[in-house]
Motif scaffolding. Structure first.
Motif, short mmCIF file in Angstrom:
data_model
loop_
_atom_site.label_atom_id
_atom_site.label_comp_id
_atom_site.label_asym_id
_atom_site.label_seq_id
_atom_site.Cartn_x
_atom_site.Cartn_y
_atom_site.Cartn_z
N ARG A 19 5.25 3.23 -8.39
CA ARG A 19 4.13 3.85 -9.37
C ARG A 19 4.51 5.00 -9.55
O ARG A 19 4.27 5.55 -10.73
N THR A 20 4.06 5.68 -8.63
CA THR A 20 3.82 7.07 -8.96
C THR A 20 5.01 8.08 -9.62
O THR A 20 5.33 8.42 -10.75
N VAL A 56 0.71 -1.22 0.10
CA VAL A 56 -0.23 -0.03 -0.05
C VAL A 56 0.70 1.31 0.22
O VAL A 56 0.10 2.36 -0.82
N ALA A 57 1.98 0.91 0.06
CA ALA A 57 3.57 2.01 0.45
C ALA A 57 4.15 2.62 -0.62
O ALA A 57 4.56 3.10 -1.90
N TRP A 72 4.92 0.35 -3.19
CA TRP A 72 4.73 -0.22 -3.87
C TRP A 72 4.19 1.30 -5.48
O TRP A 72 4.52 2.20 -6.12
N PRO A 73 2.97 1.63 -4.21
CA PRO A 73 1.92 2.72 -5.23
C PRO A 73 2.94 3.65 -5.43
O PRO A 73 3.21 4.45 -6.27
N LEU A 74 4.03 3.98 -4.38
CA LEU A 74 5.13 5.28 -4.75
C LEU A 74 5.35 5.42 -5.97
O LEU A 74 5.78 6.16 -6.05
#
Lengths: 277, 305
Positions: free
Chosen positions: B43-44, B36-37, B39-41
Motif C-alpha cells: 500500500r505504501t 502487518v508487513a 500488505w502495508p508495504l
C-alpha cells in the motif's frame, strides 16, 4: 616487570571504572533530578539537599501515568503471548520439517525484521482504521508483530533445530500427531528459549514509540514511551523535567531489574538472534 | 511425485503428511506477517504514486512519479538523507570501536567483570525515549549538568544550547545513540570472542607475540564474520532512526532523519502520497545497504543450514 604489571592493572581498573560511570551516570542523574522539588531542580548538586517524592506523586495524580503503565503492560504481555504462540508453531515447521521453500521463507522473515517502521505506516494506518482499532490497544498489539515475530521465529527455529531427532521419532512411532508432538514433546523442553525470546519481545514492545505515537490519540490511550515523550506541565513553554525524570525512573527500574536477573538468558537470546542469524 | 518410487512408500506418505501439517503450522504466522508487513508495504508503494491524504485515503488520483520528482527537488529531503547517512556512519563506527574495547575488557579474566557487565546492560535496557529525555535534560542549555561540568573544568567559556544549536544538535544525537547502542555491539562481539579457540593464544604467547599484534593478526580476523553481522544490524537500525531525533530535537531540520521526514509528511501534514514516496525511498536505500553489505562485506547468514 612487576612495576609494569601493577601499572597495567591500575590502567585496567581506571578503564573499567570509566566504562561503569559512563554507562550508569545518566540513570543516576535521572534519579537525582526526580527527587528534586520546586526550584531545587535548577541547581546542580550530586545529591538533593532536601529529597522529596513530590514528582512521583505528581505523575500519578496530575498525569494519567498509572493508566499509561497498565496500557504498556497489557500491550506488551499480549504481544509476548501472541508472538510466542505463532512463533512456536512456525518454528516447528521451519526447524523440524524439510520442505521446499524453507530457506526462502526464513530469508523473507529475516527481511521483514529489516523493514523501517515508517515504510508500513500508511498501510497499517489504513488497516487499523478499517478494523476499527484506532486509539485502541489492539492496534499496537497487531502492529508490534512486525518486529517481534521475525526474531521470535528466527531464534525458536534455531533452537528447535538443535533438539534431538529421537524424541520426535519415538512420539511418531506411538502415532502422535504434529500438534501433540509440539505441545507435549517440544514445548516442555523450550522453557529457556521461550523465556529469553519472550523477555526480548517484551522489552521491544515496552519500548516501542513510532506506532504508539501514531495509532493513539488521547492521553489515556498512550503507552509509557509516548507519555514520557509528550509529558507537558502547567505552561506549554516549560517542561516538567522533575516529573519526566520520575516517570523515566519508574518505568526503567523494573526493566533494569529484569535485565540484571536474566542477564545470561538475554545475552544468549541476543546472540542466537544476531550472530547465528 | 515420490509415489513413483518403489521403496519407502510408507515413509513418503508420512513425509507428505508432515509437509502438509508444516504448512498448516506456518499459516497463522504467515497470515499475520502478510497483514502487518507485506500488505502495508504494498500500500505504501502504491500510495507513493497518488495524491492521497490521510483524510481521503480512499479518494485519490494517480499522479505518476510527481511525488518522487518533488522529493528530488526538496533540499529538506536531501538534508534528511545527509543527516541519516552521517548519523549512521559516525555512530556505527564509534559504537564498533567502543564496543570492541568494552568486549575485550569484559573478556579479560579480571575482578569486577560481573559488575561491568551489569553496568553495561543498563543503557541497553533503558527505552530509547527515556534515554533521549535523560540526555536532553543533561544537555539542557540553562540547567544541564553537561554545561555545568564543562564550565567548571573550563572547556567552554559560556553555556551551550546543545540541542538547539544546528552545529551541535546532530553530534548530541550521535552521542546519545553511542551511549545507548554500544552495549548491544559489545555483547555481540563478546559472544564471538568467547567462541575463539584458546590454543592459538597459547601458541602466540609461547612465541612471544606482542598483544597488539595478536589482536590485529588473530582476534580481529577470527571475529570478523560476527563483527560484520553486528555492524550490518546496527547500520540497518541506524538508517531508520526515529525516536532519538523526534524526542531530542523534534522535527528540527538540523537533525531530521529520513524516518522523521517521512512521518512528518504522512501524519503531521497528512500528505500520504508524498510521505509514502519518501518512505519507499528509505526502503530502497535500506535494501541497497543490505545487498552492498552482503556482497562487499561477505556477510553470511546461516539460513537454510
Amino acid at each position: 616487570m612487576r612495576l609494569r604489571r601493577t601499572a597495567g592493572r591500575i590502567a585496567f581498573g581506571i578503564l573499567v571504572l570509566g566504562i561503569v560511570v559512563y554507562a550508569v551516570f545518566p540513570f543516576y542523574w535521572a534519579i537525582v533530578t526526580s527527587l528534586k522539588a520546586g526550584s531545587a531542580l535548577f541547581t546542580v548538586e550530586a545529591w538533593p539537599s532536601q529529597p522529596s517524592l513530590d514528582n512521583y506523586r505528581a505523575i500519578f495524580s496530575q498525569q494519567p501515568f498509572g493508566r499509561n503503565i497498565l496500557n504498556s503492560l497489557g500491550v506488551s504481555l499480549s504481544v509476548v503471548a501472541l508472538s510466542l504462540g505463532l512463533a512456536v508453531a512456525a518454528a516447528y515447521a521451519l526447524g523440524r520439517v524439510r520442505f521446499r521453500g524453507r530457506t526462502l521463507l526464513l530469508l523473507v522473515v529475516l527481511g521483514v525484521s529489516m523493514f523501517p517502521q515508517v515504510a508500513v505506516l500508511s498501510g497499517l494506518f489504513e488497516l487499523v482504521r478499517w478494523l476499527g482499532l484506532y486509539n485502541r490497544m489492539g492496534s499496537l498489539v497487531l502492529s508490534y508483530m512486525i518486529f517481534t515475530l521475525p526474531f521470535t521465529v528466527w531464534v525458536l527455529t534455531t533452537f528447535m533445530r538443535e533438539l534431538p531427532k529421537e524424541l520426535e521419532e519415538a512420539a511418531m512411532v506411538d502415532g502422535a500427531s504434529p500438534f501433540v508432538i509440539v505441545t507435549r514433546v517440544f514445548l516442555p523442553l523450550m522453557g529457556p528459549a521461550l523465556a529469553a525470546t519472550g523477555l526480548l519481545a517484551f522489552i521491544a514492545a515496552w519500548n516501542e514509540f513510532l506506532f504508539a505515537l501514531t495509532f493513539t490519540l488521547t492521553d489515556e490511550a498512550r503507552t509509557v514511551p509516548v507519555a514520557i515523550a509528550l509529558m507537558s506541565g502547567a505552561s506549554q513553554y516549560e517542561l516538567p523535567w522533575g516529573q519526566i525524570m520520575a516517570a523515566s525512573v519508574v518505568v526503567t527500574v523494573p526493566l533494569i531489574a529484569l535485565v540484571l536477573v536474566f542477564q545470561r538468558r538475554i545475552v544468549s537470546g541476543l546472540t542466537a538472534g544476531a550472530v547465528k542469524g | 511425485m515420490t509415489g513413483a518410487r518403489a521403496s519407502g512408500l510408507k515413509t513418503s506418505d508420512l513425509t507428505r503428511q508432515r509437509r502438509r501439517s508444516a504448512w498448516l503450522f506456518l499459516l497463522p504466522m504467515l497470515v499475520v506477517l502478510a497483514a502487518v508487513a507485506g500488505w502495508p508495504l504494498v500500500r505504501t508503494v502504491y500510495y507513493s504514486f497518488t495524491d492521497a491524504t490521510l483524510a481521503t485515503l480512499d479518494a485519490y488520483a494517480r499522479v505518476g512519479l510527481d511525488n518522487y520528482l518533488w522529493l528530488m527537488r526538496d533540499p529538506v529531503w536531501w538534508r534528511a538523507v545527509w543527516n541519516t547517512v552521517l548519523f549512521t556512519v559516525v555512530s556505527v563506527s564509534l559504537e564498533t570501536a567502543l564496543g570492541l574495547v568494552v568486549a575485550l575488557t569484559l573478556n579479560a579474566h579480571l575482578p569486577g567483570r560481573g559488575l561491568l557487565r551489569a553496568a553495561v546492560l543498563i543503557p541497553w535496557a533503558i527505552p530509547t525515549v527515556v534515554s533521549a529525555q535523560m540526555w536532553g535534560w543533561m544537555f539542557h542549555d540553562l540547567y544541564g549538568v553537561v554545561n555545568a561540568a564543562l564550565l567548571g573544568i573550563g572547556v567552554i567559556a559560556q553555556p551551550q544550547a546543545w540541542t538547539a544549536d544546528p552545529n551541535l544538535a546532530l553530534p548530541v544525537v550521535i552521542a546519545v545513540d553511542v551511549w545507548k547502542s554500544t552495549p548491544f555491539m559489545a555483547l555481540l562481539i563478546l559472544a564471538a570472542l568467547q567462541m575463539l579457540p584458546q590454543d592459538i593464544y597459547e601458541a602466540a604467547r609461547v612465541d612471544g607475540v606482542h598483544p597488539v599484534k595478536v589482536f590485529f593478526r588473530i582476534t580481529l580476523p577470527l571475529i570478523r564474520p560476527a563483527l560484520m553481522v553486528a555492524v550490518l544490524f546496527r547500520t540497518l537500525d541506524a538508517l531508520r532512526v526515529f525516536d532519538l531525533m523526534y524526542v531530542l530535537t523534534g522535527n528540527s531540520r538540523s537533525t531530521m532523519s529520513m524516518s522523521v521526514y517521512a512521518r512528518q509528511y504522512l501524519i503531521d501534514f497528512q500528505d500520504v502520497g508524498y510521505g509514502s514516496a519518501a518512505a519507499t525511498l528509505l526502503v530502497l536505500i535500506l535494501a541497497l545497504a543490505t545487498v552492498a553489505a552482503i556482497t562487499l562485506g561477505r556477510v553470511r547468514f546461516e539460513a537454510g543450514r
